[in-house]
Motif scaffolding. Sequence first.
Motif, PDB file in Angstrom:
ATOM      1  N   SER A 345       0.849  -1.189   0.000  1.00 35.37           N
ATOM      2  CA  SER A 345       0.000   0.000   0.000  1.00 35.37           C
ATOM      3  C   SER A 345       0.882   1.236   0.000  1.00 35.37           C
ATOM      4  O   SER A 345       1.799   1.341   0.818  1.00 35.37           O
ATOM      5  N   ARG A 346       0.596   2.169  -0.887  1.00 30.86           N
ATOM      6  CA  ARG A 346       1.354   3.409  -0.953  1.00 30.86           C
ATOM      7  C   ARG A 346       0.892   4.360   0.147  1.00 30.86           C
ATOM      8  O   ARG A 346      -0.308   4.577   0.334  1.00 30.86           O
ATOM      9  N   LEU A 347       1.839   4.934   0.900  1.00 33.90           N
ATOM     10  CA  LEU A 347       1.536   5.877   1.963  1.00 33.90           C
ATOM     11  C   LEU A 347       1.783   7.313   1.474  1.00 33.90           C
ATOM     12  O   LEU A 347       2.467   7.517   0.463  1.00 33.90           O
ATOM     13  N   PRO A 348       1.248   8.314   2.176  1.00 28.35           N
ATOM     14  CA  PRO A 348       1.329   9.696   1.686  1.00 28.35           C
ATOM     15  C   PRO A 348       2.735  10.213   1.428  1.00 28.35           C
ATOM     16  O   PRO A 348       2.933  11.067   0.559  1.00 28.35           O
ATOM     17  N   ASP A 349       3.722   9.726   2.182  1.00 33.42           N
ATOM     18  CA  ASP A 349       5.093  10.223   2.000  1.00 33.42           C
ATOM     19  C   ASP A 349       5.866   9.446   0.948  1.00 33.42           C
ATOM     20  O   ASP A 349       7.063   9.669   0.762  1.00 33.42           O
ATOM     21  N   GLY A 350       5.209   8.493   0.272  1.00 32.43           N
ATOM     22  CA  GLY A 350       5.882   7.695  -0.752  1.00 32.43           C
ATOM     23  C   GLY A 350       6.402   6.372  -0.258  1.00 32.43           C
ATOM     24  O   GLY A 350       6.839   5.537  -1.055  1.00 32.43           O
ATOM     25  N   SER A 351       6.376   6.149   1.059  1.00 31.30           N
ATOM     26  CA  SER A 351       6.803   4.852   1.584  1.00 31.30           C
ATOM     27  C   SER A 351       5.720   3.814   1.289  1.00 31.30           C
ATOM     28  O   SER A 351       4.625   4.147   0.831  1.00 31.30           O
ATOM     29  N   VAL A 352       6.030   2.553   1.542  1.00 29.78           N
ATOM     30  CA  VAL A 352       5.119   1.457   1.196  1.00 29.78           C
ATOM     31  C   VAL A 352       4.925   0.550   2.401  1.00 29.78           C
ATOM     32  O   VAL A 352       5.893   0.155   3.057  1.00 29.78           O
ATOM     33  N   ALA A 353       3.676   0.226   2.697  1.00 26.70           N
ATOM     34  CA  ALA A 353       3.352  -0.729   3.761  1.00 26.70           C
ATOM     35  C   ALA A 353       2.993  -2.066   3.132  1.00 26.70           C
ATOM     36  O   ALA A 353       2.191  -2.111   2.198  1.00 26.70           O
ATOM     37  N   GLU A 354       3.606  -3.146   3.627  1.00 29.20           N
ATOM     38  CA  GLU A 354       3.254  -4.496   3.183  1.00 29.20           C
ATOM     39  C   GLU A 354       2.379  -5.109   4.258  1.00 29.20           C
ATOM     40  O   GLU A 354       2.801  -5.282   5.409  1.00 29.20           O
ATOM     41  N   LEU A 355       1.153  -5.480   3.906  1.00 28.55           N
ATOM     42  CA  LEU A 355       0.187  -5.957   4.885  1.00 28.55           C
ATOM     43  C   LEU A 355      -0.394  -7.307   4.466  1.00 28.55           C
ATOM     44  O   LEU A 355      -0.630  -7.556   3.288  1.00 28.55           O
ATOM     45  N   THR A 356      -0.634  -8.155   5.450  1.00 24.24           N
ATOM     46  CA  THR A 356      -1.157  -9.492   5.176  1.00 24.24           C
ATOM     47  C   THR A 356      -2.627  -9.421   4.775  1.00 24.24           C
ATOM     48  O   THR A 356      -3.431  -8.761   5.439  1.00 24.24           O
ATOM     49  N   VAL A 357      -2.956 -10.109   3.673  1.00 26.37           N
ATOM     50  CA  VAL A 357      -4.347 -10.126   3.194  1.00 26.37           C
ATOM     51  C   VAL A 357      -4.899 -11.547   3.053  1.00 26.37           C
ATOM     52  O   VAL A 357      -6.079 -11.720   2.767  1.00 26.37           O
ATOM     53  N   GLY A 358      -4.072 -12.569   3.248  1.00 19.23           N
ATOM     54  CA  GLY A 358      -4.569 -13.932   3.109  1.00 19.23           C
ATOM     55  C   GLY A 358      -3.495 -14.963   3.364  1.00 19.23           C
ATOM     56  O   GLY A 358      -2.365 -14.632   3.732  1.00 19.23           O
ATOM     57  N   HIS A 359      -3.855 -16.250   3.157  1.00 19.70           N
ATOM     58  CA  HIS A 359      -2.932 -17.358   3.408  1.00 19.70           C
ATOM     59  C   HIS A 359      -3.095 -18.413   2.316  1.00 19.70           C
ATOM     60  O   HIS A 359      -4.119 -18.487   1.651  1.00 19.70           O
ATOM     61  N   TYR A 360      -2.046 -19.227   2.150  1.00 16.98           N
ATOM     62  CA  TYR A 360      -2.144 -20.282   1.147  1.00 16.98           C
ATOM     63  C   TYR A 360      -2.088 -21.660   1.794  1.00 16.98           C
ATOM     64  O   TYR A 360      -1.656 -21.823   2.939  1.00 16.98           O
ATOM     65  N   ARG A 361      -2.553 -22.661   1.042  1.00 18.73           N
ATOM     66  CA  ARG A 361      -2.561 -24.054   1.490  1.00 18.73           C
ATOM     67  C   ARG A 361      -1.962 -24.936   0.412  1.00 18.73           C
ATOM     68  O   ARG A 361      -1.980 -24.595  -0.769  1.00 18.73           O
TER      69      ARG A 361
END
Length: 398
Positions: A345-361
Amino acid sequence: MSGLDRFADRLVVPRRVRRGAALTLVFASVLVTGAATGSWSEAAGDGRKTPPGSVRSDAVAPLGGDGHTAERASEAAAEAMADGKSAEKAAEEAVSRSGDRWGSVYSHGEYQEFEEALDGAYTGVGLWARRGADGRMEVSRVQKGGPADRAGIRKGDRLRSIDGERVTGRPVTEVVALLRGDRAGTPVRLGLERGTRAWSETLRRARLSTDSVTVTKLSGGAVMIKVAAFTKGSGEAVRSAVREAPAGAGILLDLRGNSGGLVAEAVTASSALVDGGLVATYDVRGEQKALHAERGGDTERPVVTLVDGGTMSAAELLTGALQDRGRAVVVGSRTFGKGSVQMPSRLPDGSVAELTVGHYRTPSGRTVDGRGITPDLEVEHGAEARAETVLTGLGPPS
């Protein structure tokens, strides 16, 4: 293809970012062997985590990832900017409070470096370091043709200092950070020791390509394919290695210390050894998806997969697929247990957040995250020799 589909098509291997020199190194050989095995590569970068190179900075979603956490991180960053404070630090705190164990925040520059790393390139001197039994730092591998190789540095040499700073007793990730530089051509002075000889060597960092796949012919006629990281092109390199192996030769697929990378490359690698079919399933915000191998893989050769506690993420995905489908005997120790899907996800200052959205099997429905994969034959010491013995005893599938 939607933005969500672009990101969901890859499983990255991030851990919690720890700023400063002691940052978490995730990639293997781009980012060699991880903390579970005690060996790190300066080719990895500077010990930071690694998002996927298939996703370019300009493709990062304005607010992807876990929607609520992304919004909180974005709001925290914006408020910090308005107050003249560090937006990146504020976002890190917001992500930390969310409880997302794999979530983390990268500066714009870091994210660009990670993208380059997954393209199979890095800036460094071309050596790998690990902590020896006596606690001192030693060179575990030297990249052919790199600055360290040209200076005559060898595997087994002791690394005493970097730019005058002693490295004995320091975390390996700190040593990795000291070896890295921002630009090719910058100098770094290494204090070295070999037997009774102690000397210093000034090297200039260079832009180097990573050899994430190496092929070795074993004495019994089998072929070992070592995949250090799933960087761009590594999947096809595995397929080529299998195709070019002598007729009837067994395959020892070494995924030890492979902390993941581009999931598409892991799926391509699986296509070398199965004839199509399911490789893994995964969910993204409740939406179920599946990954399939291509048809035409070699299903006749015996295969042993070698793993350890540093085998993570996309490497676990491949291991689980081969094990569930009866295509390989898995030898070694329990894998790390990283089976989650992240989205940037792009943040206002240009940095990037990596966030968990799911899992695999795995194909049989096994969950990997937090559990890892248990080998068919658990071996703590001498795993490679045992794997070769098992491979020798396997005949072609009937």
